[in-house]
Design an enzyme around this catalytic site. Structure first.
Site, PDB file in Angstrom:
ATOM      1  N   LYS A   1      26.069 -19.559  24.785  1.00  0.00           N
ATOM      2  CA  LYS A   1      26.741 -18.303  24.457  1.00  0.00           C
ATOM      3  C   LYS A   1      26.817 -17.492  25.410  1.00  0.00           C
ATOM      4  O   LYS A   1      25.487 -17.071  26.124  1.00  0.00           O
ATOM      5  CB  LYS A   1      26.318 -17.853  23.178  1.00  0.00           C
ATOM      6  CG  LYS A   1      26.647 -18.693  21.735  1.00  0.00           C
ATOM      7  CD  LYS A   1      27.945 -18.635  21.586  1.00  0.00           C
ATOM      8  CE  LYS A   1      28.682 -17.394  21.482  1.00  0.00           C
ATOM      9  NZ  LYS A   1      28.231 -16.838  20.001  1.00  0.00           N
TER      10      LYS A   1
ATOM     11  N   HIS B   1      51.600  -6.360  16.387  1.00  0.00           N
ATOM     12  CA  HIS B   1      51.021  -7.140  15.443  1.00  0.00           C
ATOM     13  C   HIS B   1      50.060  -8.301  16.022  1.00  0.00           C
ATOM     14  O   HIS B   1      49.819  -9.441  15.407  1.00  0.00           O
ATOM     15  CB  HIS B   1      52.087  -8.057  14.656  1.00  0.00           C
ATOM     16  CG  HIS B   1      53.085  -6.808  14.073  1.00  0.00           C
ATOM     17  ND1 HIS B   1      52.802  -6.252  13.002  1.00  0.00           N
ATOM     18  CD2 HIS B   1      54.373  -6.522  14.405  1.00  0.00           C
ATOM     19  CE1 HIS B   1      53.922  -5.352  12.833  1.00  0.00           C
ATOM     20  NE2 HIS B   1      54.994  -5.706  13.773  1.00  0.00           N
TER      21      HIS B   1
ATOM     22  N   GLU C   1      30.904  -4.503  21.701  1.00  0.00           N
ATOM     23  CA  GLU C   1      30.728  -4.496  19.999  1.00  0.00           C
ATOM     24  C   GLU C   1      29.884  -3.482  19.864  1.00  0.00           C
ATOM     25  O   GLU C   1      30.166  -2.837  18.721  1.00  0.00           O
ATOM     26  CB  GLU C   1      29.999  -5.914  19.767  1.00  0.00           C
ATOM     27  CG  GLU C   1      30.869  -7.308  20.237  1.00  0.00           C
ATOM     28  CD  GLU C   1      30.100  -8.588  19.622  1.00  0.00           C
ATOM     29  OE1 GLU C   1      29.115  -8.627  19.160  1.00  0.00           O
ATOM     30  OE2 GLU C   1      30.830  -9.522  19.729  1.00  0.00           O
TER      31      GLU C   1
ATOM     32  N   SER D   1      22.951 -16.036  23.158  1.00  0.00           N
ATOM     33  CA  SER D   1      22.376 -16.507  21.764  1.00  0.00           C
ATOM     34  C   SER D   1      20.936 -16.879  21.794  1.00  0.00           C
ATOM     35  O   SER D   1      20.379 -17.803  22.726  1.00  0.00           O
ATOM     36  CB  SER D   1      23.393 -17.423  21.149  1.00  0.00           C
ATOM     37  OG  SER D   1      22.820 -18.016  19.889  1.00  0.00           O
TER      38      SER D   1
END
Length: 465
Positions: free
Chosen positions: A284, A157, A291, A278
């Site tokens: 970043k 979980h 992804e 970024s």
């Protein structure tokens, strides 16, 4: 320009039909398989005496010239040719003459020709993908082998559950990818049979040798039913399913890599070579490779569902709907080959932070189950009662601002007198992990056995490729 099939027609095709009907924009991907199939077919026709040896030789030379023209970028692709088969045959007739070129299509149809080309492409890609997955497994195994002592939380979980090693965690993915490898191999074994010679749907009256062409093209044998030969696309559906399942596994791994690379976890640093920045935030460092792989999973699923839907209502044998079988396969094959390669390289260059992983195990009371097991095993307490007692100990640790593994013997005994000082030996995080010696468990000895098992399997598979 005349069509190969227009003898029965009295009107020319409309330009709209030519664009709508044509597949040459994408099925030219199959040119190597198409030419190899035609060379094998021509050789068989010559050996069987259906055409002369000289004619077979001229056809073979013409086809080899076409292959060279395509590889050198000199071949002209025309939408009026409809598909790769007609395009190659038309060019062949220009090279060797219509009389000889027109004999190549004896005893075959575009139906078995396209089934052959596509099946051969898919079988080849099954092998390529299998090799790539083996490389990925090797990389994950190397990382596992060097991180058997790197403790981290195991999760359920997405909550801290029990202590495990990074090696144990990654071995779970290794076994997923091992099954993926085996699925691709199984699909190859099941699908590597030749449809060539099935003709339109019912075979041919010519005395062809289907076993000879099957052998020449690397197939085990011809397909046994001609109607099945031209109408079957199970091999395409299987590779799409196998790719989809691989992407599901890879997406789960990438999801964890994304989480682990965040400041909240800090378990992994992905190399700058496989990260992006970024456009507005200079600080970043984004895990875009992971992804993108996660995102490509949706495309793989869509390609599978698309072909399943195309095939579900088709009466036998060949239907033009089946022209929709290729683009999704081409797309998914390209996606998995690119994704496995870059995932492999990203993992090779990533750095795991053992300190942060260990620190995370010291939160969340990961050895709570061990205290309950101690009460059951050493004190004869029923598990449900032991569970309740341990829950009270966890609550006390929470109030004290400690992890359960940091509680003293006196603190624990104050909750239940059956928790004797020897219980502390079971609450250490490494002791908790190493207590799980059951087959397939997280203990160091079990993890080493799993690594050895995979290494043995890899040795067997690598030697058979």
């Amino acid at each position: 320009m005349k069509k190969m099939w227009e003898g029965r027609f009295s009107e020319a095709s409309s330009e709209l039909l030519e664009r709508f009907n044509a597949s040459i924009m994408f099925d030219r991907e199959l040119y190597e398989d198409d030419i190899a199939g035609s060379i094998a077919h021509a050789s068989m026709l010559g050996d069987a005496g259906i055409i002369t040896k000289d004619e077979a030789s001229a056809i073979k030379s013409g086809l080899e010239q076409i292959l060279a023209e395509i590889n050198e970028g000199k071949f002209e692709w025309k939408i009026a040719d409809e598909d790769i088969h007609m395009s190659v045959e038309k060019r062949l007739s220009e090279i060797v003459g219509k009389e000889i070129g027109g004999k190549l299509h004896t005893a075959r149809s575009r139906n078995d020709q396209v089934a052959l080309d596509f099946r051969r492409f898919v079988m080849r890609k099954n092998r390529e993908i299998s090799v790539q997955i083996l490389n990925l497994i090797k990389t994950l195994l190397e990382i596992s082998n060097s991180h058997t002592d790197a403790l981290m939380p195991g999760y359920t979980h997405l909550q801290h559950a029990q202590p495990v090693s990074l090696a144990f965690h990654l071995l779970a993915y290794i076994y997923m990818f091992k099954r993926d490898y085996e699925r691709f191999v199984s699909s190859f074994e099941r699908g590597n049979f030749s449809p060539l010679g099935s003709a339109a749907l019912a075979g041919t009256p010519h005395r062809i040798n289907r076993h000879a062409t099957a052998s020449a093209l690397g197939f085990y044998a011809p397909m046994e039913n001609a109607m099945d030969g031209v109408s079957d696309r199970d091999f395409a559906l299987e590779i799409l399913f196998n790719i989809s399942l691989f992407f599901m596994h890879a997406s789960r791994l990438c999801e964890e890599l994304i989480l682990w690379s965040s400041s909240e976890f800090g378990f992994i640093a992905i190399s700058d070579a496989y990260s992006t920045g970024s456009s507005i935030m200079p600080q970043k460092k984004n895990p875009d490779v992971a992804e993108l792989i996660r995102g490509k999973t949706g495309r793989a699923y869509g390609n599978l569902m698309g072909l399943l839907t195309v095939m579900k209502g088709l009466a036998l044998a060949y239907n033009k709907d089946m022209q929709e079988d290729k683009e999704g396969v081409f797309d998914s094959v390209k996606a998995i080959l690119e994704s496995v390669a870059i995932l492999n390289e990203m993992l090779k260059t990533a750095k795991f932070n053992k300190k942060n992983m260990l620190s995370a195990t010291e939160r969340g009371h990961l050895s709570a189950t061990d205290l309950a097991d101690f009460l059951v095993r050493e004190k004869g307490v029923a598990f449900r009662e032991a569970h309740f007692i341990t829950g009270k100990c966890v609550a006390a640790a929470e109030r004290a601002g400690k992890d359960l593994s940091q509680m003293s013997a006196e603190e624990l005994r104050g909750i239940d007198e059956r928790i004797t000082p020897d219980a502390l030996a079971f609450l250490g995080l490494k002791a908790s992990m190493d207590a799980r010696k059951s087959f397939g468990g997280a203990s160091s000895s079990s993890v080493l056995a799993q690594i050895a098992s995979v290494q043995k399997w890899l040795g067997e598979k690598s030697s058979s490729i």
